[in-house]
Scaffold this motif. Structure first.
Motif: not given
Lengths: 110, 114
Positions: B35, B37, B43, B45, B91, B104-107
């Motif tokens: 993703y 932003r 955000i 896709f 992301f 579950f997202f990464g930083p």
């Protein structure tokens, strides 16, 4: 096109209750998600609704009305750490991508 | 259990250069998503892998973006050549099962193109 609307910013008092609304117009629907994102951090999953009604999880609850294209996130007993952005996202039924709202920045005051 | 990790956390490059972002999903998660932003916007896709296959790349903005997931483990997203409008936070997220409910997202990787 796909459209998800939520308020840009809300302010609430510590210990109070706040409701963050989300309305959507999308080409398909296979679930609505709420995520919390603190500044500079990854979004973290809060809730998922695919059927109409209320889902409760501790201090947080999420409601969905598919016929109205409407959801809300209810936060009770607000704590200072709840200050964050709250993101509403819809999963389309044709694939698994998420369509996102711009997020609601929630400010908690003592 | 380790979460989703992304590297680098920040990248500053000049217009025309190439940058490669990496994402390591949670072990065992077949689904991997990218993703982006852009500042002040929602955000968006970019694409979705199931194991090593591209399930949906409808969000990729143009052919300057190339994503790979060789072996179905980590993924890379290459931008070549980078343009000013590519600046933003990228992301990566992963989920279990087909379209698993919780991603579950990464930083994120903050990319700045000057």
């Amino acid at each position: 096109g796909q459209n998800i609307d939520q308020p840009t910013e809300m302010t609430a008092t510590e210990g109070a209750i706040v409701q963050i609304n989300c309305t959507y117009q999308t080409s398909g629907f296979n679930g609505l998600f709420w995520y919390q994102q603190h500044a500079g951090e990854a979004p973290t999953f809060l809730s998922y609704n695919v059927l109409d009604g209320l889902e409760e999880k501790g201090r947080f609850s999420s409601f969905l009305s598919r016929s109205k294209g409407y959801s809300y996130l209810l936060l009770k007993e607000l704590q200072m750490k709840d200050s964050a952005s709250y993101l509403c996202a819809v999963r389309l039924d044709s694939n698994y991508q998420l369509i996102w709202g711009a997020g609601t920045k929630l400010i908690i005051k003592p | 259990e380790a979460g989703v990790t992304q590297f680098p956390s920040h990248s500053v490059i000049e217009k025309g250069q190439t940058v490669t972002l990496r994402c390591d999903p949670i072990s065992g998660h077949d689904n991997l998503y990218w993703y982006r932003r852009v500042m002040g916007k929602e955000i968006k896709f970019l694409l979705h892998f199931v194991k090593e296959s591209k399930q949906d790349e409808s969000g990729m903005p143009n052919n300057r973006f190339l994503a790979e997931r060789t072996g179905g483990t980590y993924s890379t997203l290459k931008v070549q050549p980078a343009e000013l409008e590519d600046s933003g936070v990228y992301f990566c997220a992963s989920s279990q099962g087909l379209g698993g409910n919780e991603q579950f997202f990464g930083p994120g990787t903050r990319l700045t193109v000057l």
